[in-house]
Design an enzyme around this catalytic site. Sequence first.
Site, PDB file in Angstrom:
ATOM      1  N   GLU A   5      24.340   7.917  -0.034  1.00 20.60           N
ATOM      2  CA  GLU A   5      23.273   7.376  -0.860  1.00 20.60           C
ATOM      3  C   GLU A   5      22.724   6.088  -0.241  1.00 20.60           C
ATOM      4  O   GLU A   5      21.582   5.720  -0.453  1.00 20.60           O
ATOM      5  CB  GLU A   5      23.772   7.033  -2.272  1.00 20.60           C
ATOM      6  CG  GLU A   5      24.465   8.148  -3.024  1.00 20.60           C
ATOM      7  CD  GLU A   5      25.959   8.219  -2.757  1.00 20.60           C
ATOM      8  OE1 GLU A   5      26.740   7.703  -3.568  1.00 20.60           O
ATOM      9  OE2 GLU A   5      26.352   8.801  -1.736  1.00 20.60           O
ATOM     10  N   ARG A  10      39.728   6.952  -1.676  1.00 16.38           N
ATOM     11  CA  ARG A  10      40.243   7.140  -3.034  1.00 16.38           C
ATOM     12  C   ARG A  10      40.701   8.568  -3.300  1.00 16.38           C
ATOM     13  O   ARG A  10      41.476   8.807  -4.223  1.00 16.38           O
ATOM     14  CB  ARG A  10      39.221   6.658  -4.062  1.00 16.38           C
ATOM     15  CG  ARG A  10      39.042   5.142  -3.967  1.00 16.38           C
ATOM     16  CD  ARG A  10      38.017   4.606  -4.896  1.00 16.38           C
ATOM     17  NE  ARG A  10      36.720   5.234  -4.634  1.00 16.38           N
ATOM     18  CZ  ARG A  10      35.692   5.163  -5.460  1.00 16.38           C
ATOM     19  NH1 ARG A  10      35.792   4.518  -6.596  1.00 16.38           N
ATOM     20  NH2 ARG A  10      34.555   5.741  -5.146  1.00 16.38           N
TER      21      ARG A  10
END
Length: 177
Positions: free
Chosen positions: A98, A61
């Site tokens: 994460e 992105r």
Amino acid sequence: MLEKRLKTIIRDIPDFPQPGIVFKDITPILKDQQLCGEIVDKLVEHLQGIEIDAIAGVESRGFLFGMLLANRLGVPFIPVRKQGKLPFKTISESYKLEYGQATIEVHEDAFAPGSKILVHDDLLATGGTVVATSKLLEKLGADIIGYAFIISLDFLQSEGRLTRFSDRVISLVRFDS
């Protein structure tokens, strides 16, 4: 105000890509050409007077607005990609996410040593990806002059991880929770 408009358009996707993660989806922004232009205009405004030799966009992105920003500033765009996606000789950097581990790469001839590089990604969460990107670019002799994000998840307190490389961090939208 741009930040308020973006907050109404960015949508939360709960439990994506895994349970417990709330994904900030920027794809609704991409439906609005005028808004996309305003985002690039605002980033350019924040970067006035700063010498930039190239924009490094983080897959995937970070490519969307990174390329637009590079084009607007008249500088090269450097794609930082997931391992195995670039066709020429690369260097790599592994890091923890994460929710797992990843490796990113850049072409070893992407820029000249000493180049002033702005790192762009759509979102600053834990900072792992952009820290890895910064380490990767520094291996090739980059001078990281700053970071540009559309979104910053301030509640994760990740900007501090970037100050080792640059204290210039631009975020158009900040979320406190």
